[in-house]
Structures are given as C-alpha cells and as structure tokens.
Design an enzyme around this catalytic site. Structure first.
Site, mmCIF file in Angstrom:
data_model
loop_
_atom_site.group_PDB
_atom_site.id
_atom_site.type_symbol
_atom_site.label_atom_id
_atom_site.label_comp_id
_atom_site.label_asym_id
_atom_site.label_seq_id
_atom_site.Cartn_x
_atom_site.Cartn_y
_atom_site.Cartn_z
ATOM 1 N N HIS A 282 0.808 -1.231 0.000
ATOM 2 C CA HIS A 282 0.000 0.000 0.000
ATOM 3 C C HIS A 282 0.836 1.274 0.000
ATOM 4 O O HIS A 282 0.294 2.362 -0.060
ATOM 5 C CB HIS A 282 -0.907 0.020 1.233
ATOM 6 C CG HIS A 282 -0.145 0.260 2.508
ATOM 7 N ND1 HIS A 282 0.502 -0.746 3.179
ATOM 8 C CD2 HIS A 282 0.099 1.399 3.210
ATOM 9 C CE1 HIS A 282 1.101 -0.245 4.255
ATOM 10 N NE2 HIS A 282 0.884 1.051 4.299
HETATM 11 C C1 UD1 Z 1 -1.442 5.704 5.884
HETATM 12 C C2 UD1 Z 1 -0.065 6.160 6.358
HETATM 13 C C3 UD1 Z 1 0.938 5.031 6.151
HETATM 14 C C4 UD1 Z 1 0.468 3.767 6.827
HETATM 15 C C5 UD1 Z 1 -0.934 3.410 6.373
HETATM 16 C C6 UD1 Z 1 -1.464 2.261 7.159
HETATM 17 C C7 UD1 Z 1 0.358 8.552 6.046
HETATM 18 C C8 UD1 Z 1 1.106 9.572 5.261
HETATM 19 N N1 UD1 Z 1 0.410 7.303 5.568
HETATM 20 O O1 UD1 Z 1 -1.331 5.432 4.489
HETATM 21 O O2 UD1 Z 1 2.174 5.401 6.736
HETATM 22 O O3 UD1 Z 1 1.345 2.732 6.498
HETATM 23 O O4 UD1 Z 1 -1.807 4.530 6.593
HETATM 24 O O5 UD1 Z 1 -2.420 1.525 6.457
HETATM 25 O O6 UD1 Z 1 -0.239 8.871 7.049
HETATM 26 N N2 UD1 Z 1 -8.784 5.089 1.872
HETATM 27 C C9 UD1 Z 1 -10.037 4.526 1.851
HETATM 28 N N3 UD1 Z 1 -10.606 4.169 3.037
HETATM 29 C C10 UD1 Z 1 -10.005 4.335 4.234
HETATM 30 C C11 UD1 Z 1 -8.723 4.916 4.234
HETATM 31 C C12 UD1 Z 1 -8.131 5.285 3.052
HETATM 32 O O7 UD1 Z 1 -10.639 4.351 0.792
HETATM 33 O O8 UD1 Z 1 -10.572 3.959 5.277
HETATM 34 C C13 UD1 Z 1 -8.144 5.455 0.577
HETATM 35 C C14 UD1 Z 1 -8.462 6.868 0.129
HETATM 36 O O9 UD1 Z 1 -8.566 6.863 -1.252
HETATM 37 C C15 UD1 Z 1 -7.222 7.627 0.551
HETATM 38 C C16 UD1 Z 1 -6.128 6.590 0.371
HETATM 39 O O10 UD1 Z 1 -6.736 5.355 0.729
HETATM 40 O O11 UD1 Z 1 -6.982 8.776 -0.214
HETATM 41 C C17 UD1 Z 1 -4.909 6.824 1.235
HETATM 42 O O12 UD1 Z 1 -5.256 6.931 2.624
HETATM 43 P P1 UD1 Z 1 -4.305 7.728 3.631
HETATM 44 O O13 UD1 Z 1 -4.859 7.626 5.003
HETATM 45 O O14 UD1 Z 1 -4.045 9.091 3.131
HETATM 46 O O15 UD1 Z 1 -2.934 6.964 3.533
HETATM 47 P P2 UD1 Z 1 -2.617 5.416 3.576
HETATM 48 O O16 UD1 Z 1 -2.141 4.989 2.240
HETATM 49 O O17 UD1 Z 1 -3.720 4.676 4.209
HETATM 50 N N1 UDP Z 2 -3.310 -5.931 8.843
HETATM 51 C C1 UDP Z 2 -4.590 -6.427 9.030
HETATM 52 N N2 UDP Z 2 -5.329 -6.729 7.917
HETATM 53 C C2 UDP Z 2 -4.860 -6.585 6.656
HETATM 54 C C3 UDP Z 2 -3.541 -6.086 6.482
HETATM 55 C C4 UDP Z 2 -2.796 -5.760 7.594
HETATM 56 O O1 UDP Z 2 -5.044 -6.601 10.156
HETATM 57 O O2 UDP Z 2 -5.577 -6.888 5.706
HETATM 58 C C5 UDP Z 2 -2.530 -5.549 10.023
HETATM 59 C C6 UDP Z 2 -1.198 -6.252 10.171
HETATM 60 O O3 UDP Z 2 -1.348 -7.423 10.939
HETATM 61 C C7 UDP Z 2 -0.327 -5.214 10.870
HETATM 62 C C8 UDP Z 2 -0.934 -3.882 10.449
HETATM 63 O O4 UDP Z 2 -2.204 -4.185 9.893
HETATM 64 O O5 UDP Z 2 -0.432 -5.301 12.285
HETATM 65 C C9 UDP Z 2 -0.063 -3.202 9.432
HETATM 66 O O6 UDP Z 2 -0.716 -2.103 8.927
HETATM 67 P P1 UDP Z 2 -0.371 -1.449 7.537
HETATM 68 O O7 UDP Z 2 0.342 -2.415 6.691
HETATM 69 O O8 UDP Z 2 -1.625 -0.865 7.029
HETATM 70 O O9 UDP Z 2 0.544 -0.209 7.956
HETATM 71 P P2 UDP Z 2 2.099 -0.030 8.272
HETATM 72 O O10 UDP Z 2 2.471 -0.974 9.339
HETATM 73 O O11 UDP Z 2 2.842 -0.218 7.003
HETATM 74 O O12 UDP Z 2 2.180 1.403 8.709
#
Ligand code: UD1
Ligand code: UDP
Length: 377
Positions: free
Chosen positions: A204
């Site tokens: 992601h």
């Molecule tokens: C964010 C964090 C990243 C973390 C990740 C965990 C930042 C800069 N990035 O990335 O470090 O690893 O969370 O998963 O804070 N969206 C949905 N539904 C949701 C959430 C997001 O559809 O519930 C979609 C939207 O299109 C949104 C995109 O995902 O624009 C990105 O979401 P965002 O929270 O900005 O960043 P992540 O990629 O989730």
């Molecule tokens: N995770 C989850 N379901 C999923 C993918 C990830 O529960 O489908 C959990 C995973 O076990 C870990 C956390 O989400 O504890 C990691 O989150 P993510 O990869 O979104 O963010 P990051 O750690 O890269 O910030």
C-alpha cells in the site's frame, strides 16, 4: 493522571491497544481520540471491535485528503479537543499524518507528547512517513524507542533525553491475539488455503502505488509467483489498480486470491500459517519475524533494519528477478528456509505496553511530565 491517545489508522489501533490496556489494568481510563484518517469498516472499526476498544471519546472524521489538508484538518480538530480536555500527556504511535498532527497540536499547547515507536528511520526523506517520524520525535518529550538502533538514531539527531528503549508493542499485540486468532478465525477454510502452502502479500506504500510504473512491476511480481498467494488489498491500492485496469489482470490469475482488507484475527491467522510473506508494510515486516515466517520486503529500504540483520527479512524492492529468486529459494532450500524462519525477534518480550505506562506514571508522579523549555543536546 489523564492520558489521551490520538490515533487514526489501522496500525496505530493495533499497536496502541496493548498500551491502552496497560493503563486500564492500572485503573486509568485514557481518553481515546480517533482522527478518522482511516474510516472504512475494515480499516478501522473492525479493529476497535476485535481489540475491544469500544469507548472512543472523540471521532474527528478527518477522512482522506492531500498531505497538508489531512494533516491540517486533523491539527485543527485535535487542538479543539485538547483545549477542552487538558490531558496530562498525549500518546501517538508511529509515522502517519495523524501522528504529526497530534504531536504538533499537543506540544504547542504545552501538553507533553509521548511517541510510541520513536527513532525509526528509513533515511529516505521522500517518504511522507519519514518526515512525520522526524518531526514527531522532535516534538516529543518522551520517546519510546523499540530497539537500541532506534535510540541511536535519536542520539544522532541530538535527542538524548527522555528516550526509553522498551521494545515494540507489536509483540504485545501479536502475543495477545495470535492464539485467539488461531481459535476464532476460519480464514484458512474460507479462502480454501492449507497451512504453509501459500504466500501472504500486502502492498500500500505511496512509492509503490502512486507510480504506474511501480504498480505494474508489483502486479508483474504477483502474477509470476510460483505458489498460491492471498492479497488483502488496501483501499489506496485497490483504487489505483482499478483506475489503471490492473485489478482485472490480477483477478484472472488462477493462483491469486484478492480480498478486501482483513480483520486482525483473520490476518494474524493467515500470516502465521503462510509459507512466506511479501509486503511493503512496516507492521507486517515486524509481525513476520515474531511469527517465524520469512519476509520479503517489496521496498528498497526499511526503517526496520533489525529484521534484515537478524536474517528474517530480505529487501527485494520491485525487482521481479530478485523477488522470484528468493521465493524459489525459500520453496526449494530447506536450510535457507529454516534460517530465515528461525531469525530472532528483535522487538522485545511483549511487555512494551506495561513498561511505557509504568514510565509515564513515574514521570507524572515526580512532576516531570511536562514540556521542557530546552532539551540538552
Ligand atoms: C497511511 C499512512 C501510512 C500507513 C498506512 C497504514 C500517512 C502519510 N500514511 O497510508 O504510513 O502505512 O496509513 O495503512 O499517514 N482510503 C479509503 N478508506 C479508508 C482509508 C483510506 O478508501 O478507510 C483510501 C483513500 O482513497 C485515501 C487513500 O486510501 O486517499 C490513502 O489513505 P491515507 O490515510 O491518506 O494513507 P494510507 O495509504 O492509508
Ligand atoms: N493488517 C490487518 N489486515 C490486513 C492487512 C494488515 O489486520 O488486511 C494488520 C497487520 O497485521 C499489521 C498492520 O495491519 O499489524 C499493518 O498495517 P499497515 O500495513 O496498514 O501499515 P504499516 O504498518 O505499514 O504502517
């Protein structure tokens, strides 16, 4: 003592749950503030339910947006709550925009910030997370570093005071939930998977999903894997895959199972029983070494170098040949597999949450939990 937790995304909920629980076990009910950075049921509420964090005090509904917009709106809304609630300390975890917003809003109100998972560095300042980590650390009074290496990173930036090496609360979360997952989750049956006969993949990161070229490379790797692969797709990546017409390509792959993001219990069950993991996630790199599953990281750097040095994680980037080389080696070379799977977990004993809470209570009782005017360098 009145602690406040500010969180907004999936990994923050997972990694803060043991810290929240440790406060509750000492009879302290912390204030819970959810920014709403993640808002889909399967990115947020499912974790609140599974980890029994049902008492969210404030839902700020910040939602998605550009970097500045998301961070800015979160800051404005967090500030309002903090002015009203006046907590003694604010806890944030990790490196998301929620963390940066929470840390900046708090310190400027002279409310001390405790940063859980302080001191991680990828040394890649083009990642939004790296900027968030650096700034959050420098805004914090109490820095809970998971490892000695994280502590050294802080030292190199001049932060020597208020740093405590406590382990990573992801170990607490895994130990508290892996057995429950084993018993409760039917994910293997549901997806028709057999233990140790499939790979688990997540991806992601902005650097992998925002560029069409990189996303195509990722899809190419997934299509070429010589074993079944289950991929719970983050909404960010799902959106991009669909925009670029790549979702259908993956769906057609007969070895590929695409699914929406999974709850923690299902995910832990699938991770523990996977033959190997491919990921660009930070938390998943950590969990793999805790669960004794070899991890190939789809990035060119990591802020978790301890996992690589321990031998449980290899950086393969988006290089198809390199990724496939190691996947095949893991499938064919038993000795190599055993070495990776048996790599020692560098993140501690699963008592990080308790340690953090003990330290915070002691600082509070000594009157030392406050924003200091200077930090010795
Ligand atoms: C964010 C964090 C990243 C973390 C990740 C965990 C930042 C800069 N990035 O990335 O470090 O690893 O969370 O998963 O804070 N969206 C949905 N539904 C949701 C959430 C997001 O559809 O519930 C979609 C939207 O299109 C949104 C995109 O995902 O624009 C990105 O979401 P965002 O929270 O900005 O960043 P992540 O990629 O989730
Ligand atoms: N995770 C989850 N379901 C999923 C993918 C990830 O529960 O489908 C959990 C995973 O076990 C870990 C956390 O989400 O504890 C990691 O989150 P993510 O990869 O979104 O963010 P990051 O750690 O890269 O910030």
């Amino acid at each position: 003592m009145k602690p406040a937790f500010i969180f907004g995304t999936r990994p923050e909920i997972i990694k803060l749950s043991p810290v929240i629980r440790a406060f509750e076990q000492r009879g302290i009910k912390p204030l819970l503030i959810h920014t709403g950075q993640h808002y889909d049921y399967e990115m947020s509420k499912i974790f609140l339910e599974e980890l029994e964090l049902d008492g969210i005090d404030y839902h700020l509904e910040v939602g998605s947006g550009s970097q500045a917009r998301q961070t800015g709106i979160a800051m404005i809304k967090i500030e309002e709550v903090l002015i009203k609630e006046k907590p003694d300390v604010v806890l944030v975890q990790g490196d998301t925009n929620t963390v940066l917003a929470g840390a900046l809003a708090s310190v400027k109100l002279k409310i001390p910030v405790a940063h859980v998972e302080a001191g991680l560095r990828s040394f890649d300042r083009t990642m939004p997370e790296e900027i968030n980590r650096i700034l959050a650390d420098h805004a914090s009074e109490v820095l809970f570093a998971p490892t000695d290496e994280a502590m050294r990173n802080l030292k190199n930036e001049g932060i020597r005071e208020g740093v405590y090496v406590v382990g990573n609360s992801i170990v607490d979360a895994v130990l508290q939930n892996a057995q429950i997952a084993e018993e409760k989750s039917d994910a293997l049956e549901r997806f028709g998977l057999k233990p140790k006969q499939y790979a688990l993949l997540t991806a992601h990161r902005a650097e992998n999903t925002d560029s069409e070229e990189n996303l195509k490379k990722l899809v190419d790797i997934i299509k070429s894997l010589p074993l079944r692969v289950i991929y719970p797709v983050h909404p960010r990546t799902a959106k991009r895959l669909k925009e670029l017409g790549l979702w259908e390509t993956l769906e057609r792959g007969k070895n590929i199972i695409l699914t929406k993001p999974l709850g923690y219990l299902d995910f832990l069950k699938l991770q523990r029983n996977a033959k190997l993991v491919l990921t660009d996630s930070g938390g998943v790199q950590e969990e793999s070494i805790i669960l004794d599953v070899p991890c190939l990281t789809l990035r060119y750097n990591t802020e978790r170098p301890e996992t690589v040095r321990a031998g449980g994680n290899i950086l393969v980037g988006l290089e198809k040949e390199r990724a496939l080389h190691y996947v095949k080696k893991l499938l064919e070379d038993e000795e190599f597999y055993r070495k990776m799977a048996n790599a020692r977990n560098p993140f501690g004993d699963g008592k990080a949450g308790e340690r953090m809470v003990k330290i915070l209570i002691e600082l509070y009782e000594r009157g030392e939990l406050k924003v200091k005017s200077s930090r010795f360098i």
